[in-house]
Design a protein around this motif. Structure first.
Motif, PDB file in Angstrom:
ATOM      1  N   ILE A  56      18.990  27.042  -6.289  1.00  0.00           N
ATOM      2  CA  ILE A  56      19.412  26.325  -7.486  1.00  0.00           C
ATOM      3  C   ILE A  56      18.309  26.467  -8.526  1.00  0.00           C
ATOM      4  CG2 ILE A  56      20.043  24.082  -8.467  1.00  0.00           C
ATOM      5  CD1 ILE A  56      22.062  25.080  -6.469  1.00  0.00           C
ATOM      6  N   LEU A  57      18.696  26.781  -9.757  1.00  0.00           N
ATOM      7  CA  LEU A  57      17.747  26.884 -10.864  1.00  0.00           C
ATOM      8  C   LEU A  57      18.033  25.748 -11.838  1.00  0.00           C
ATOM      9  CD1 LEU A  57      15.503  28.384 -12.379  1.00  0.00           C
ATOM     10  CD2 LEU A  57      17.254  29.889 -13.347  1.00  0.00           C
ATOM     11  N   HIS A  58      17.080  24.856 -11.968  1.00  0.00           N
ATOM     12  CA  HIS A  58      17.209  23.707 -12.870  1.00  0.00           C
ATOM     13  C   HIS A  58      16.400  23.999 -14.133  1.00  0.00           C
ATOM     14  CE1 HIS A  58      15.375  19.479 -13.795  1.00  0.00           C
ATOM     15  NE2 HIS A  58      16.244  19.817 -14.716  1.00  0.00           N
ATOM     16  N   PRO A  66       9.716  12.911 -24.355  1.00  0.00           N
ATOM     17  CA  PRO A  66      10.611  11.752 -24.396  1.00  0.00           C
ATOM     18  C   PRO A  66       9.888  10.458 -24.059  1.00  0.00           C
ATOM     19  CG  PRO A  66      10.940  12.980 -22.365  1.00  0.00           C
ATOM     20  CD  PRO A  66       9.983  13.779 -23.204  1.00  0.00           C
ATOM     21  N   SER A  67      10.420   9.362 -24.559  1.00  0.00           N
ATOM     22  CA  SER A  67       9.898   8.047 -24.211  1.00  0.00           C
ATOM     23  C   SER A  67      10.511   7.625 -22.885  1.00  0.00           C
ATOM     24  CB  SER A  67      10.220   7.029 -25.306  1.00  0.00           C
ATOM     25  OG  SER A  67      11.624   6.950 -25.491  1.00  0.00           O
ATOM     26  N   GLY A  68      10.039   6.540 -22.338  1.00  0.00           N
ATOM     27  CA  GLY A  68      10.589   6.081 -21.070  1.00  0.00           C
ATOM     28  C   GLY A  68       9.923   6.779 -19.902  1.00  0.00           C
ATOM     29  N   LYS A  69      10.712   7.131 -18.911  1.00  0.00           N
ATOM     30  CA  LYS A  69      10.172   7.739 -17.703  1.00  0.00           C
ATOM     31  C   LYS A  69       9.499   9.072 -18.017  1.00  0.00           C
ATOM     32  CE  LYS A  69      11.742   4.543 -14.937  1.00  0.00           C
ATOM     33  NZ  LYS A  69      10.830   3.586 -14.282  1.00  0.00           N
ATOM     34  N   PRO A  70       8.287   9.317 -17.490  1.00  0.00           N
ATOM     35  CA  PRO A  70       7.588  10.571 -17.762  1.00  0.00           C
ATOM     36  C   PRO A  70       8.303  11.759 -17.119  1.00  0.00           C
ATOM     37  CG  PRO A  70       6.434   9.306 -16.083  1.00  0.00           C
ATOM     38  CD  PRO A  70       7.505   8.409 -16.633  1.00  0.00           C
ATOM     39  N   MET A  71       8.113  12.950 -17.690  1.00  0.00           N
ATOM     40  CA  MET A  71       8.800  14.138 -17.210  1.00  0.00           C
ATOM     41  C   MET A  71       8.496  14.462 -15.752  1.00  0.00           C
ATOM     42  SD  MET A  71      10.919  15.048 -19.475  1.00  0.00           S
ATOM     43  CE  MET A  71      11.457  16.417 -18.458  1.00  0.00           C
ATOM     44  N   PRO A  72       7.259  14.335 -15.252  1.00  0.00           N
ATOM     45  CA  PRO A  72       7.018  14.640 -13.833  1.00  0.00           C
ATOM     46  C   PRO A  72       7.901  13.816 -12.906  1.00  0.00           C
ATOM     47  CG  PRO A  72       4.933  14.551 -14.995  1.00  0.00           C
ATOM     48  CD  PRO A  72       5.983  14.059 -15.958  1.00  0.00           C
ATOM     49  N   LEU A  73       8.096  12.538 -13.223  1.00  0.00           N
ATOM     50  CA  LEU A  73       8.946  11.688 -12.392  1.00  0.00           C
ATOM     51  C   LEU A  73      10.402  12.109 -12.514  1.00  0.00           C
ATOM     52  CD1 LEU A  73       9.272   9.299 -10.517  1.00  0.00           C
ATOM     53  CD2 LEU A  73       9.304   7.785 -12.512  1.00  0.00           C
ATOM     54  N   ARG A  74      10.826  12.473 -13.712  1.00  0.00           N
ATOM     55  CA  ARG A  74      12.202  12.932 -13.900  1.00  0.00           C
ATOM     56  C   ARG A  74      12.457  14.209 -13.107  1.00  0.00           C
ATOM     57  NH1 ARG A  74      13.984  12.125 -20.234  1.00  0.00           N
ATOM     58  NH2 ARG A  74      13.049  10.076 -20.560  1.00  0.00           N
ATOM     59  N   MET A  75      11.483  15.126 -13.137  1.00  0.00           N
ATOM     60  CA  MET A  75      11.654  16.386 -12.426  1.00  0.00           C
ATOM     61  C   MET A  75      11.744  16.153 -10.921  1.00  0.00           C
ATOM     62  SD  MET A  75      11.911  18.519 -14.913  1.00  0.00           S
ATOM     63  CE  MET A  75      11.673  20.204 -14.325  1.00  0.00           C
ATOM     64  N   LEU A  76      10.933  15.241 -10.407  1.00  0.00           N
ATOM     65  CA  LEU A  76      11.014  14.892  -8.984  1.00  0.00           C
ATOM     66  C   LEU A  76      12.379  14.292  -8.662  1.00  0.00           C
ATOM     67  CD1 LEU A  76       9.861  14.355  -6.146  1.00  0.00           C
ATOM     68  CD2 LEU A  76       8.906  12.217  -7.049  1.00  0.00           C
ATOM     69  N   ASN A  77      12.859  13.432  -9.530  1.00  0.00           N
ATOM     70  CA  ASN A  77      14.162  12.796  -9.340  1.00  0.00           C
ATOM     71  C   ASN A  77      15.270  13.842  -9.260  1.00  0.00           C
ATOM     72  OD1 ASN A  77      16.187  10.832  -9.215  1.00  0.00           O
ATOM     73  ND2 ASN A  77      16.298  10.629 -11.435  1.00  0.00           N
ATOM     74  N   PHE A 106       1.426  19.763 -20.800  1.00  0.00           N
ATOM     75  CA  PHE A 106       0.593  20.537 -19.882  1.00  0.00           C
ATOM     76  C   PHE A 106       0.695  20.010 -18.452  1.00  0.00           C
ATOM     77  CE2 PHE A 106      -1.222  20.991 -24.095  1.00  0.00           C
ATOM     78  CZ  PHE A 106      -1.389  22.366 -24.184  1.00  0.00           C
ATOM     79  N   GLU A 107       1.513  18.992 -18.242  1.00  0.00           N
ATOM     80  CA  GLU A 107       1.723  18.456 -16.900  1.00  0.00           C
ATOM     81  C   GLU A 107       2.746  19.305 -16.160  1.00  0.00           C
ATOM     82  OE1 GLU A 107       0.971  13.702 -17.868  1.00  0.00           O
ATOM     83  OE2 GLU A 107       3.015  14.514 -17.826  1.00  0.00           O
ATOM     84  N   SER A 108       2.467  19.596 -14.908  1.00  0.00           N
ATOM     85  CA  SER A 108       3.389  20.408 -14.117  1.00  0.00           C
ATOM     86  C   SER A 108       3.517  19.880 -12.690  1.00  0.00           C
ATOM     87  CB  SER A 108       2.915  21.873 -14.067  1.00  0.00           C
ATOM     88  OG  SER A 108       1.621  21.947 -13.485  1.00  0.00           O
ATOM     89  N   GLU A 109       3.152  18.616 -12.504  1.00  0.00           N
ATOM     90  CA  GLU A 109       3.184  18.074 -11.155  1.00  0.00           C
ATOM     91  C   GLU A 109       3.314  16.558 -11.190  1.00  0.00           C
ATOM     92  OE1 GLU A 109       0.565  18.537  -7.055  1.00  0.00           O
ATOM     93  OE2 GLU A 109      -0.481  18.409  -8.974  1.00  0.00           O
ATOM     94  N   LEU A 114       0.842   9.797  -1.309  1.00  0.00           N
ATOM     95  CA  LEU A 114       0.993  11.001  -0.482  1.00  0.00           C
ATOM     96  C   LEU A 114       2.081  11.941  -1.002  1.00  0.00           C
ATOM     97  CD1 LEU A 114       0.719   9.403   3.092  1.00  0.00           C
ATOM     98  CD2 LEU A 114      -1.065  10.566   1.774  1.00  0.00           C
ATOM     99  N   THR A 115       2.736  11.533  -2.081  1.00  0.00           N
ATOM    100  CA  THR A 115       3.835  12.338  -2.629  1.00  0.00           C
ATOM    101  C   THR A 115       3.353  13.216  -3.773  1.00  0.00           C
ATOM    102  OG1 THR A 115       5.443  10.618  -2.088  1.00  0.00           O
ATOM    103  CG2 THR A 115       6.119  12.267  -3.699  1.00  0.00           C
ATOM    104  N   SER A 116       3.642  14.504  -3.691  1.00  0.00           N
ATOM    105  CA  SER A 116       3.338  15.420  -4.796  1.00  0.00           C
ATOM    106  C   SER A 116       4.488  16.400  -4.935  1.00  0.00           C
ATOM    107  CB  SER A 116       2.030  16.166  -4.547  1.00  0.00           C
ATOM    108  OG  SER A 116       2.131  16.996  -3.406  1.00  0.00           O
TER     109      SER A 116
END
Length: 282
Positions: A56-58, A66-77, A106-109, A114-116
């Motif tokens: 799957i390619l997302h 965006p405001s609200g939830k940061p992109m790293p958390l959204r990507m994990l979701n 510049f965030e990519s993680e 213990l979660t990454s």
């Protein structure tokens, strides 16, 4: 945002072209997946899900942080929900369209305890325009790529667009290119290099404009509904903490309207928290 919608439109119309570019290898038989996941509705703007034969390619297109939830958390979701539903490897690519010095691009993680979770990030202003110039479907993206002479790059893109044999595709790519070029160039320069009439007559141009108008109306309704609940909540409980405000901002207009009725039964902040937790179950 019309720029996000346009990139989503192009990726879903030319999924094999975008998959080949982003995966770095020829990719065919690419299926566009629906933008809603079974666990709960997902925002459709700027998000594209493609399925190749093996993964799957997302794709996530963003102009501003965006405001609200940061992109790293959204990507994990998204990753967890995609893997849960399709049980296939998931490649995620977050594509920032407009140059900025905001550290968030510049965030990519995602990392917490213990979660990454890592994902690929593309900042268009750092990308070579060469692979984008080789395919008509990717020409609109090329205007955002790296160049020592941006005007020269735009001129080169215009020249390549003019070579497209199909008049229908040429009109569509012209319109798309002009819209994305608006993120980087002034209107007069764009008009000098492209025929404005083609863009204004283009069906895609009109569709993008209408989507923008609809989003603007929806955002206005949401702002009004949010203000309607924030006023009584603030009067009753004082200034809410950042997390609660963020959760309120993520509610839909319908949910905010329901909250506006329910809040009269709240006697303390914990009642609001419980109500918000209840919304996540549906």
């Amino acid at each position: 945002m019309q720029f996000d919608n346009l990139c989503k439109y192009l990726a879903e119309k030319y999924p094999d072209k975008f998959a080949t570019w982003l995966l770095g290898e020829p990719t065919t038989r690419v299926e566009v997946l629906k933008t809603e996941l079974s666990l709960e509705p997902i925002r459709a703007d700027s998000v594209t899900f493609l399925r190749t034969q093996s993964q799957i390619l997302h794709l996530e297109f963003q102009v501003k942080v965006p405001s609200g939830k940061p992109m790293p958390l959204r990507m994990l979701n998204y990753f967890v929900r995609l893997y849960w539903q399709y049980n296939l490897p998931v490649t995620q690519v977050l594509i920032w369209l407009q140059q900025t010095t905001n550290s968030a691009v510049f965030e990519s993680e995602f990392r917490q305890g213990l979660t990454s979770h890592g994902y690929q990030v593309i900042r268009m202003w750092e990308q070579s325009p060469e692979p984008l110039l080789q395919d008509p479907a990717l020409l609109p993206m090329a205007v955002l790529a790296a160049s020592d002479n941006a005007t020269e790059l735009l001129t080169q893109v215009a020249s390549e667009v003019a070579k497209i044999e199909s008049s229908v595709q040429r009109q569509e790519i012209t319109a798309s290119t002009e819209i994305l070029a608006g993120l980087r160039f002034n209107k007069s320069l764009i008009r000098n290099l492209f025929r404005e009439g083609i863009m204004r007559e283009s069906v895609i141009y009109q569709d993008i404009l209408e989507e923008g108008r609809q989003e603007g109306r929806q955002e206005g309704k949401k702002e009004e509904a949010l203000a309607m609940v924030m006023r009584p909540l603030t009067r009753r409980f004082g200034t809410l903490d950042a997390e609660l405000q963020s959760r309120l901002e993520e509610l839909s207009v319908a949910q905010l309207e329901d909250l506006n009725e329910a809040l009269f039964d709240f006697s303390e902040v914990s009642d609001l928290v419980n109500w918000l937790d209840e919304q996540r179950r549906f």
